[in-house]
Design an enzyme around this catalytic site. Structure first.
Site, PDB file in Angstrom:
ATOM      1  N   GLY A 205       0.842  -1.181   0.000  1.00 58.38           N
ATOM      2  CA  GLY A 205       0.000   0.000   0.000  1.00 58.38           C
ATOM      3  C   GLY A 205       0.880   1.234   0.000  1.00 58.38           C
ATOM      4  CB  ALA A 206       0.981   4.199  -2.239  1.00 53.41           C
TER       5      ALA A 206
ATOM      6  NE  ARG B 120       6.202  -3.491  -4.900  1.00 54.54           N
ATOM      7  CZ  ARG B 120       4.961  -3.819  -4.545  1.00 54.54           C
ATOM      8  NH1 ARG B 120       4.660  -4.036  -3.290  1.00 54.54           N
ATOM      9  NH2 ARG B 120       4.019  -3.937  -5.462  1.00 54.54           N
TER      10      ARG B 120
ATOM     11  CD  GLN C  36      -2.930  -7.678  -3.438  1.00 52.40           C
ATOM     12  OE1 GLN C  36      -3.658  -8.317  -4.199  1.00 52.40           O
ATOM     13  NE2 GLN C  36      -1.776  -7.161  -3.841  1.00 52.40           N
TER      14      GLN C  36
ATOM     15  CG  ASP D 228       0.519   1.547  -5.655  1.00 54.73           C
ATOM     16  OD1 ASP D 228       1.386   1.188  -4.857  1.00 54.73           O
ATOM     17  OD2 ASP D 228      -0.598   1.009  -5.726  1.00 54.73           O
TER      18      ASP D 228
END
Length: 351
Positions: free
Chosen positions: A49-50, A91, A198, A239
């Site tokens: 999760g950003a 990421r 998710q 994101d």
């Protein structure tokens, strides 16, 4: 209040994260004292999760002076630069990762620290501020979204954007949670979100805890429900948002947006301003991470494909701005034309 935490700082100098790979069957917390370990946790999706990734990166950098034994500022600065590089590579898509690292490194460059002890205090304070701001921002996003959520709304949601994807409360799932807390009697269709599930694993787990009524469906069922039932809106997270309003989000978001458009269902994206990247002109410039093939060939430990099956596994896709009804930020809703209105959102502020 949540009965769990996604990420938090522990004395003496540990970062604690819930291991999201174990949910919903086990609630396991892991503790890290080294930025390389934090980078591995991000890469391996212990945390995801950003906004949560941004907080993890900030805490990862704060660990460096905390565990220094030399007292030498120059050595600590060099270790911080190395840690920033390692964390940056964990990421590639989530812009919050780079935003948080930049904010921490800017503090180092802009302030003249006389000792490692002073640096240690300031970096931890900044990391904790990033975490606290995230919670406030998410609640603000939820409040701004309330007017576009009708009483008794039926909502489609993709992936996980709740407390598990943030420091607390959530972005798109925070919107749903706040509507529920305001007694709007919402119902949620939860995309299972292949290949890492998710939605089925994490969003379902959160919604059960909050008491929000929902139903998990396979990703490919959204068109069926939109054509045959009343769906009031879709709300997803992201994101990264490009300057033209294109959105990078979990793979399958583009499909959901196109089906929503075909069925005249409003499609909203809940996004902290820190996730909007005004330095990226469009989604075409956003690097899409390719993840390991076993996420597709296996469900858990069970192999579902023949040996030697070729696999494509992009973690994200790009949803063009033309499919997005509005972006919901902590400063309010942003409508098309996005290029113009996003520029106004940041007018007079550096991004």
């Amino acid at each position: 209040m949540n009965s769990f935490h996604t990420i938090q700082w522990l004395e003496p100098g540990l970062v604690s994260m819930i291991d999201q790979r174990k949910l919903p069957h086990e609630v396991v917390y892991r503790e890290y004292k080294d930025p390389a370990e934090v980078a591995d946790a991000i890469k391996d999706m212990v945390i995801r999760g950003a906004p949560a990734i941004g907080a993890a990166a900030a805490y990862g950098l704060a660990l460096v002076p905390w565990h220094d034994k030399t007292g030498d500022l120059d050595q600590v600065y060099e270790k911080l630069n190395q840690a920033a590089r390692i964390l940056s590579e964990s990421r590639p898509t989530a812009v919050n990762l780079f935003w948080a690292i930049r904010r921490m490194m800017d503090l180092i460059e802009e302030q003249d620290h006389s000792s490692v002890s002073e640096l240690k205090v300031d970096l931890l304070k900044e990391a904790q501020q990033i975490a606290e701001d995230d919670v406030k921002i998410n609640r603000s996003i939820g409040k701004h979204a309330l007017p576009v959520i009708p009483e008794g709304a039926v909502i489609f949601h993709h992936c996980n954007t709740g407390s598990l994807a943030t420091v607390d409360y959530g972005t798109a799932l925070g919107v749903i949670r706040m509507a529920h807390e305001e007694n709007k009697n919402v119902f949620v269709y939860v995309d299972e979100t292949r290949p890492r599930l998710q939605g089925g694993r994490l969003t379902a787990w959160e919604l059960l805890q909050y008491g929000v009524p929902f139903k998990v469906v396979v990703d490919s069922a959204s068109g069926h429900y939109m054509r045959t039932e009343r769906i009031d809106l879709c709300v997803v997270g992201t994101d990264r948002v490009a300057a033209n309003g294109d959105v990078a989000n979990k793979i399958g978001t583009y499909n959901l947006a196109v089906v929503a458009h075909e069925n005249n269902v409003p499609f909203y994206v809940a996004v902290p301003k820190s996730t909007i990247d005004m330095n990226t002109p469009s989604g075409d410039q956003i690097k899409i991470e390719e993840r390991p093939p076993d996420e597709v060939t296996h469900v858990g430990n069970w192999q579902i494909t023949p040996d030697g099956t070729p696999v494509g596994n992009p973690a994200f896709d790009i949803t063009p701005a033309k499919y997005i009804t509005a972006l919901i930020t902590e400063d309010g809703l942003v409508y098309p034309p996005y290029e113009e209105n996003l520029a106004k959102l940041f007018q007079g502020k550096e991004k």
